[in-house]
Design a protein around this motif. Structure first.
Motif, mmCIF file in Angstrom:
data_model
loop_
_atom_site.group_PDB
_atom_site.id
_atom_site.type_symbol
_atom_site.label_atom_id
_atom_site.label_comp_id
_atom_site.label_asym_id
_atom_site.label_seq_id
_atom_site.Cartn_x
_atom_site.Cartn_y
_atom_site.Cartn_z
ATOM 1 N N GLN A 199 0.827 -1.207 0.000
ATOM 2 C CA GLN A 199 0.000 0.000 0.000
ATOM 3 C C GLN A 199 0.859 1.254 0.000
ATOM 4 O O GLN A 199 0.522 2.246 -0.650
ATOM 5 N N SER A 200 1.984 1.220 0.701
ATOM 6 C CA SER A 200 2.877 2.384 0.734
ATOM 7 C C SER A 200 3.476 2.680 -0.635
ATOM 8 O O SER A 200 3.892 3.803 -0.910
ATOM 9 N N LYS A 201 3.533 1.662 -1.488
ATOM 10 C CA LYS A 201 4.079 1.804 -2.834
ATOM 11 C C LYS A 201 2.988 2.032 -3.878
ATOM 12 O O LYS A 201 3.282 2.156 -5.072
ATOM 13 N N GLY A 202 1.722 2.066 -3.439
ATOM 14 C CA GLY A 202 0.625 2.245 -4.380
ATOM 15 C C GLY A 202 0.340 1.031 -5.229
ATOM 16 O O GLY A 202 -0.286 1.122 -6.290
ATOM 17 N N VAL A 203 0.790 -0.140 -4.761
ATOM 18 C CA VAL A 203 0.617 -1.394 -5.505
ATOM 19 C C VAL A 203 -0.702 -2.045 -5.096
ATOM 20 O O VAL A 203 -0.980 -2.212 -3.908
ATOM 21 N N GLY A 204 -1.513 -2.409 -6.065
ATOM 22 C CA GLY A 204 -2.765 -3.088 -5.790
ATOM 23 C C GLY A 204 -2.531 -4.527 -5.366
ATOM 24 O O GLY A 204 -1.713 -5.231 -5.970
ATOM 25 N N VAL A 205 -3.238 -4.960 -4.333
ATOM 26 C CA VAL A 205 -3.056 -6.305 -3.787
ATOM 27 C C VAL A 205 -4.235 -7.191 -4.172
ATOM 28 O O VAL A 205 -5.390 -6.859 -3.908
ATOM 29 N N ILE A 206 -3.923 -8.323 -4.794
ATOM 30 C CA ILE A 206 -4.932 -9.294 -5.210
ATOM 31 C C ILE A 206 -4.684 -10.597 -4.456
ATOM 32 O O ILE A 206 -3.585 -11.161 -4.509
ATOM 33 N N GLY A 207 -5.692 -11.056 -3.745
ATOM 34 C CA GLY A 207 -5.611 -12.346 -3.069
ATOM 35 C C GLY A 207 -6.368 -13.392 -3.871
ATOM 36 O O GLY A 207 -7.277 -13.070 -4.631
ATOM 37 N N ALA A 208 -5.994 -14.639 -3.701
ATOM 38 C CA ALA A 208 -6.666 -15.718 -4.444
ATOM 39 C C ALA A 208 -6.696 -16.977 -3.592
ATOM 40 O O ALA A 208 -5.939 -17.118 -2.637
ATOM 41 N N ALA A 209 -7.575 -17.886 -3.951
ATOM 42 C CA ALA A 209 -7.651 -19.218 -3.344
ATOM 43 C C ALA A 209 -7.925 -19.157 -1.850
ATOM 44 O O ALA A 209 -7.147 -19.654 -1.027
ATOM 45 N N GLY A 210 -9.053 -18.567 -1.493
ATOM 46 C CA GLY A 210 -9.448 -18.466 -0.095
ATOM 47 C C GLY A 210 -9.692 -19.809 0.573
ATOM 48 O O GLY A 210 -9.647 -19.908 1.803
ATOM 49 N N VAL A 211 -9.958 -20.835 -0.227
ATOM 50 C CA VAL A 211 -10.124 -22.180 0.338
ATOM 51 C C VAL A 211 -8.837 -22.997 0.180
ATOM 52 O O VAL A 211 -8.841 -24.217 0.310
ATOM 53 N N ALA A 212 -7.731 -22.273 -0.081
ATOM 54 C CA ALA A 212 -6.410 -22.912 -0.166
ATOM 55 C C ALA A 212 -6.393 -24.056 -1.174
ATOM 56 O O ALA A 212 -5.914 -25.149 -0.895
ATOM 57 N N MET A 213 -6.963 -23.785 -2.348
ATOM 58 C CA MET A 213 -6.993 -24.755 -3.443
ATOM 59 C C MET A 213 -7.641 -26.076 -3.020
ATOM 60 O O MET A 213 -7.129 -27.159 -3.280
ATOM 61 N N GLY A 214 -8.778 -25.937 -2.351
ATOM 62 C CA GLY A 214 -9.557 -27.113 -1.964
ATOM 63 C C GLY A 214 -9.231 -27.673 -0.601
ATOM 64 O O GLY A 214 -9.973 -28.515 -0.068
ATOM 65 N N LEU A 215 -8.139 -27.222 0.001
ATOM 66 C CA LEU A 215 -7.724 -27.748 1.301
ATOM 67 C C LEU A 215 -8.765 -27.455 2.374
ATOM 68 O O LEU A 215 -9.033 -28.287 3.245
ATOM 69 N N LEU A 216 -9.383 -26.273 2.289
ATOM 70 C CA LEU A 216 -10.367 -25.860 3.289
ATOM 71 C C LEU A 216 -11.787 -26.058 2.767
ATOM 72 O O LEU A 216 -12.602 -25.138 2.703
ATOM 73 N N THR A 217 -12.082 -27.279 2.387
ATOM 74 C CA THR A 217 -13.430 -27.652 1.942
ATOM 75 C C THR A 217 -13.774 -29.019 2.513
ATOM 76 O O THR A 217 -12.872 -29.791 2.878
ATOM 77 N N ASN A 218 -15.047 -29.327 2.542
ATOM 78 C CA ASN A 218 -15.456 -30.649 3.021
ATOM 79 C C ASN A 218 -14.960 -31.759 2.104
ATOM 80 O O ASN A 218 -14.708 -32.884 2.543
#
Length: 328
Positions: A199-218
């Protein structure tokens, strides 16, 4: 729909973004017709950013998105694709060269049926022979693509967030966005530690894989997942706990991730309308009381006793081992 500024790009992006990895082959088969409907459903309901890459199905993701976006006004969405990671074959998986990068940009535009993409990114920079190759060979081609009107902004992606920080610190060419995956989840908050710097550099932050590529699913992760057996067992125990309560761990994981501050948007892999609607529902309406209670119990019972459940370095180590074996 919640919208955020993507760093200093001026783009106002939806907090929930459409991840095109699920349009490849890593996560199993799907109906092309249903996937196209999912893309259009997401756009109609306010999702305005789409992420893809040549590596996702070795072009299949880009090609399908090209079909889905036919007739959709270009001003209705932003889209990003990548260069440098291409196929599953180890010897040809990565190519950070200027020549291949130039070809890749034009090929992606052809598959997508577009004149330009909003963000052109270097895919998984940790696999480059060195960061210097990215800085001095790959990025200059992306800069030329921006000058030629084939892209608007430049980004870098990777699993180790520290490598993305190094790229931003050392690049003479402006890097507008970074993208990391599985680093802002129930089991790993590494991305949050670096957000103040970006943020201090004005760089946009993109997150992905909130379920850790299937790890956090039933249903659990695919067989190729690189998490340790210990981490997989921990997540499987949490999933079983959720199943006993008729709750989907994936919904809890996405609620946690979408509630985090810092990333302008979170990419979620989606290839059918049900997944689109579930994620929109989480973003817009949250989760019910039973799910909230279960989420708190899962955090306390399973994830409070561990710090960071990541697998940083494992994929690169395996890749280099396999590459070395081929060269013998």
């Amino acid at each position: 729909m919640r919208y955020n500024s993507l760093g200093n790009t001026g783009l106002q992006v939806s907090h929930l973004a459409f991840g095109g990895a699920a349009l490849g082959t890593h996560y199993g088969s799907y109906s092309e017709e249903e996937a196209i409907a999912a893309v259009r459903q997401a756009l109609k309901q306010g999702v305005n950013y789409i992420d893809t890459a040549p590596f996702y199905g070795q072009g299949r993701s880009e090609e399908l998105l090209g079909k889905a976006l036919q007739g959709v006004p270009r001003q209705a969405y932003y889209i990003g694709t990548k260069v440098a990671r291409y196929v599953f074959e180890v010897s040809k998986m990565f190519d950070f060269s200027a020549e291949k990068t130039k070809w890749s940009i034009d090929h992606s535009l052809k598959l997508l049926g577009l004149d330009y993409v909003d963000i052109i990114q270097v895919h998984d920079i940790e696999f480059a022979p060195s960061l210097d190759v990215v800085l001095n060979e790959t990025l200059p081609v992306l800069e030329k693509a921006v000058q030629d009107g084939k892209a608007r902004f430049i980004g870098v992606t990777g699993y180790p967030v520290s490598e993305l920080k190094k790229a931003v610190e050392n690049s003479k060419i402006p890097i507008s966005t970074i993208l990391s995956y599985s680093r802002d989840t129930l089991i790993d908050s590494t991305l949050q530690e670096y957000i103040p710097f970006f943020q201090s550099k004005g760089v946009g932050v993109i997150g992905a894989a909130g379920v850790a590529m299937g790890l956090l699913t039933n249903g659990g992760p695919s067989s190729w997942h690189l998490a340790s057996n210990e981490v997989k067992e921990l997540c499987a125990a949490a999933a079983n706990y959720c199943k006993e309560r008729n709750v989907e761990l994936g919904r809890l994981a996405m609620y946690h991730t979408l509630s985090q501050h810092g990333p302008a948007m979170h990419l979620v892999g989606m290839n059918n309308q049900e997944i689109v609607q579930s994620n929109l529902d989480i973003l817009q309406n949250g989760i019910n009381d039973l799910e909230k209670q279960t989420l708190q119990e899962v955090k306390t019972r399973f994830f409070s006793k561990v710090s960071q459940c990541h697998w940083e370095g494992r994929e690169k180590h395996e890749y280099l081992q396999n590459l070395e074996a081929l060269q013998k």
